[in-house]
Design an enzyme around this catalytic site. Structure first.
Site, PDB file in Angstrom:
ATOM      1  N   HIS A 164       3.402  -0.753 -11.708  1.00  0.00           N
ATOM      2  CA  HIS A 164       2.404  -1.671 -11.165  1.00  0.00           C
ATOM      3  C   HIS A 164       2.596  -3.078 -11.725  1.00  0.00           C
ATOM      4  O   HIS A 164       2.284  -3.348 -12.880  1.00  0.00           O
ATOM      5  CB  HIS A 164       0.993  -1.133 -11.488  1.00  0.00           C
ATOM      6  CG  HIS A 164      -0.104  -1.959 -10.919  1.00  0.00           C
ATOM      7  ND1 HIS A 164      -1.032  -2.603 -11.692  1.00  0.00           N
ATOM      8  CD2 HIS A 164      -0.401  -2.277  -9.638  1.00  0.00           C
ATOM      9  CE1 HIS A 164      -1.863  -3.257 -10.901  1.00  0.00           C
ATOM     10  NE2 HIS A 164      -1.511  -3.079  -9.656  1.00  0.00           N
ATOM     11  N   ASN A 215      -6.416  -3.551 -14.531  1.00  0.00           N
ATOM     12  CA  ASN A 215      -7.410  -3.814 -13.491  1.00  0.00           C
ATOM     13  C   ASN A 215      -8.792  -3.283 -13.861  1.00  0.00           C
ATOM     14  O   ASN A 215      -9.804  -3.818 -13.415  1.00  0.00           O
ATOM     15  CB  ASN A 215      -6.956  -3.251 -12.143  1.00  0.00           C
ATOM     16  CG  ASN A 215      -6.105  -4.262 -11.406  1.00  0.00           C
ATOM     17  OD1 ASN A 215      -6.179  -5.464 -11.685  1.00  0.00           O
ATOM     18  ND2 ASN A 215      -5.291  -3.800 -10.487  1.00  0.00           N
TER      19      ASN A 215
HETATM   20  N1  NAD Z   1      -1.297  -8.522  -3.902  1.00  0.00           N
HETATM   21  C1  NAD Z   1      -1.513  -8.174  -5.169  1.00  0.00           C
HETATM   22  O1  NAD Z   1      -2.069  -8.951  -5.962  1.00  0.00           O
HETATM   23  C2  NAD Z   1      -1.027  -6.838  -5.671  1.00  0.00           C
HETATM   24  C3  NAD Z   1      -0.927  -6.640  -7.057  1.00  0.00           C
HETATM   25  C4  NAD Z   1      -0.424  -5.431  -7.547  1.00  0.00           C
HETATM   26  C5  NAD Z   1      -0.077  -4.432  -6.652  1.00  0.00           C
HETATM   27  N2  NAD Z   1      -0.209  -4.628  -5.297  1.00  0.00           N
HETATM   28  C6  NAD Z   1       0.241  -3.536  -4.411  1.00  0.00           C
HETATM   29  O2  NAD Z   1       1.528  -3.869  -3.908  1.00  0.00           O
HETATM   30  C7  NAD Z   1       1.693  -3.330  -2.588  1.00  0.00           C
HETATM   31  C8  NAD Z   1       2.020  -4.463  -1.635  1.00  0.00           C
HETATM   32  O3  NAD Z   1       0.953  -5.396  -1.657  1.00  0.00           O
HETATM   33  P1  NAD Z   1       1.143  -6.899  -1.138  1.00  0.00           P
HETATM   34  O4  NAD Z   1      -0.009  -7.660  -1.669  1.00  0.00           O
HETATM   35  O5  NAD Z   1       2.527  -7.350  -1.402  1.00  0.00           O
HETATM   36  O6  NAD Z   1       0.941  -6.681   0.435  1.00  0.00           O
HETATM   37  P2  NAD Z   1       1.427  -7.616   1.619  1.00  0.00           P
HETATM   38  O7  NAD Z   1       0.521  -7.333   2.756  1.00  0.00           O
HETATM   39  O8  NAD Z   1       1.617  -9.020   1.176  1.00  0.00           O
HETATM   40  O9  NAD Z   1       2.878  -7.028   1.941  1.00  0.00           O
HETATM   41  C9  NAD Z   1       3.064  -5.749   2.459  1.00  0.00           C
HETATM   42  C10 NAD Z   1       4.323  -5.756   3.285  1.00  0.00           C
HETATM   43  O10 NAD Z   1       4.604  -4.432   3.703  1.00  0.00           O
HETATM   44  C11 NAD Z   1       5.196  -4.525   4.979  1.00  0.00           C
HETATM   45  N3  NAD Z   1       5.139  -3.217   5.611  1.00  0.00           N
HETATM   46  C12 NAD Z   1       4.085  -2.602   6.195  1.00  0.00           C
HETATM   47  N4  NAD Z   1       4.460  -1.386   6.624  1.00  0.00           N
HETATM   48  C13 NAD Z   1       5.762  -1.234   6.283  1.00  0.00           C
HETATM   49  C14 NAD Z   1       6.709  -0.191   6.438  1.00  0.00           C
HETATM   50  N5  NAD Z   1       6.391   0.939   7.032  1.00  0.00           N
HETATM   51  N6  NAD Z   1       7.953  -0.375   5.968  1.00  0.00           N
HETATM   52  C15 NAD Z   1       8.276  -1.541   5.350  1.00  0.00           C
HETATM   53  N7  NAD Z   1       7.432  -2.558   5.170  1.00  0.00           N
HETATM   54  C16 NAD Z   1       6.193  -2.399   5.644  1.00  0.00           C
HETATM   55  C17 NAD Z   1       4.429  -5.614   5.690  1.00  0.00           C
HETATM   56  O11 NAD Z   1       5.174  -6.122   6.794  1.00  0.00           O
HETATM   57  C18 NAD Z   1       4.234  -6.621   4.565  1.00  0.00           C
HETATM   58  O12 NAD Z   1       5.276  -7.564   4.528  1.00  0.00           O
HETATM   59  C19 NAD Z   1       0.391  -2.603  -2.275  1.00  0.00           C
HETATM   60  O13 NAD Z   1       0.542  -1.257  -2.601  1.00  0.00           O
HETATM   61  C20 NAD Z   1      -0.625  -3.285  -3.195  1.00  0.00           C
HETATM   62  O14 NAD Z   1      -1.703  -2.452  -3.516  1.00  0.00           O
HETATM   63  C21 NAD Z   1      -0.654  -5.814  -4.800  1.00  0.00           C
END
Ligand code: NAD
Length: 310
Positions: A138, A189
């Site tokens: 994470h 978190n």
């Molecule tokens: N944003 C944050 O602050 C944060 C922090 C820690 C963890 N996370 C985790 O990281 C992960 C991604 O979050 P994010 O904020 O980058 O989301 P985001 O929405 O910015 O990016 C997600 C991406 O996944 C792509 N996607 C969707 N379905 C897909 C598939 N089947 N195959 C390939 N790509 C696909 C989308 O096109 C998008 O570009 C999540 O699990 C989230 O919980 C997010």
């Protein structure tokens, strides 16, 4: 150097891909959306420009970018990759669907590390046949700058798999923390949510305005926290003092389980924060928001330099 694959090129995926490329890995960055992939390369270029400008380290920008290939073809993305980082949307059925496709094309020893923020390793591993290959790594946003990565293992995760992951995370400049138990929200978190709950409570109670509540942290406890955590802070203050603090203060702290009214009110009028133009604070258009983000990243780069110089 080994190849790693990053699935999902959004907020987190692009930064994670950058980190591995900076450390010399070949990175295949996969997404279902080609525009997001192209945008990820632009974001990485901007990140590298800022790093070069404010960091003493010399980064060969062209070399880093050269080590990242983008693709919408999953088979190409995972070819010859022993380590896969999953950073797709936080939706269980999307993740399960992807895991199923992955297991058809990768061998059973390939490690899958999910970046999920909210799903437990038990929930996630239900989507896999070979469950023991799944771990959580994470990262924090912005992934290319915040050092912490929390690592969660399953009940039967081989020790070597965790050791290898921790070693890789150190290699890309991270400070991994391996949890002994899988708890919702992991460590950081949970701590952050406890503080944010109290911050919104103070705001809703009218104790101070938003700017001053934030300042009370950034100029106070937050100033210390980059170097001294809450438990060591308790040692420095004296555990007898902290006994009184907890005894006297705990009854007055928020135990609210519902959403703070200031969040609900803002959501109702579409003010979701910087991504919507305004939030708790008002911003003067996208230019100001981009400037604030660059300023934030500049300060994070400087803080990282100070921490690394210790
Ligand atoms: N944003 C944050 O602050 C944060 C922090 C820690 C963890 N996370 C985790 O990281 C992960 C991604 O979050 P994010 O904020 O980058 O989301 P985001 O929405 O910015 O990016 C997600 C991406 O996944 C792509 N996607 C969707 N379905 C897909 C598939 N089947 N195959 C390939 N790509 C696909 C989308 O096109 C998008 O570009 C999540 O699990 C989230 O919980 C997010």
């Amino acid at each position: 150097m080994d190849k790693v694959t990053v699935l999902g090129a959004g907020t987190m995926g692009h930064g994670i891909a950058q980190l591995y490329a900076q450390a010399g890995f070949q990175v295949s960055l996969y997404d279902i959306n080609n525009d997001i992939l192209k945008n990820a390369l632009t974001r990485i270029t901007n990140n590298l420009n800022l790093l070069t400008k404010y960091n003493n380290l010399t980064i060969n920008k062209d070399k880093v970018l050269h080590q990242i290939s983008i693709t919408t073809n999953l088979e190409d993305a995972v070819l010859n990759s022993h380590f896969i980082i999953e950073a797709v949307s936080e939706n269980l059925s999307i993740k399960f669907d992807l895991f199923q496709k992955l297991e058809e094309i990768v061998d059973e020893k390939t490690i899958i590390a999910s970046n999920t923020s909210t799903f437990s390793i038990q929930q996630l591993s239900e989507g896999l046949q070979h469950k023991d290959r799944l771990i959580i790594t994470h990262f924090f946003n912005p992934a290319h700058l915040v050092p912490l990565v929390e690592v969660v293992k399953g009940p039967n995760t081989p020790k070597e798999l965790i050791d290898e992951t921790v070693e890789m995370l150190k290699q890309i400049g991270k400070q991994p923390v391996v949890l002994k138990k899988d708890v919702p929200g992991l460590i950081a978190n949970r701590l952050q949510a406890a503080l944010v709950r109290e911050a919104f409570y103070l705001l809703d109670e009218g104790v101070a305005d938003a700017r001053d509540i934030d300042l009370a942290i950034t100029a106070g406890p937050g100033f210390r926290w980059a170097f001294i955590g809450p438990l060591e802070t308790a040692d420095f203050g004296g555990l007898d003092i902290w006994k009184s603090v907890v005894e006297n203060l705990a009854p007055h702290l928020s135990k609210e389980e519902t959403i703070p009214s200031s969040i609900n009110e803002k959501i109702e009028i579409g003010q979701l924060g910087t991504k919507a133009g305004n939030g708790i604070f008002q911003y003067n258009g996208d230019d100001e928001i981009q400037k604030r983000i660059r300023e934030r990243d500049k300060q994070f780069i400087r803080l990282g330099q100070i921490k690394n110089s210790n």
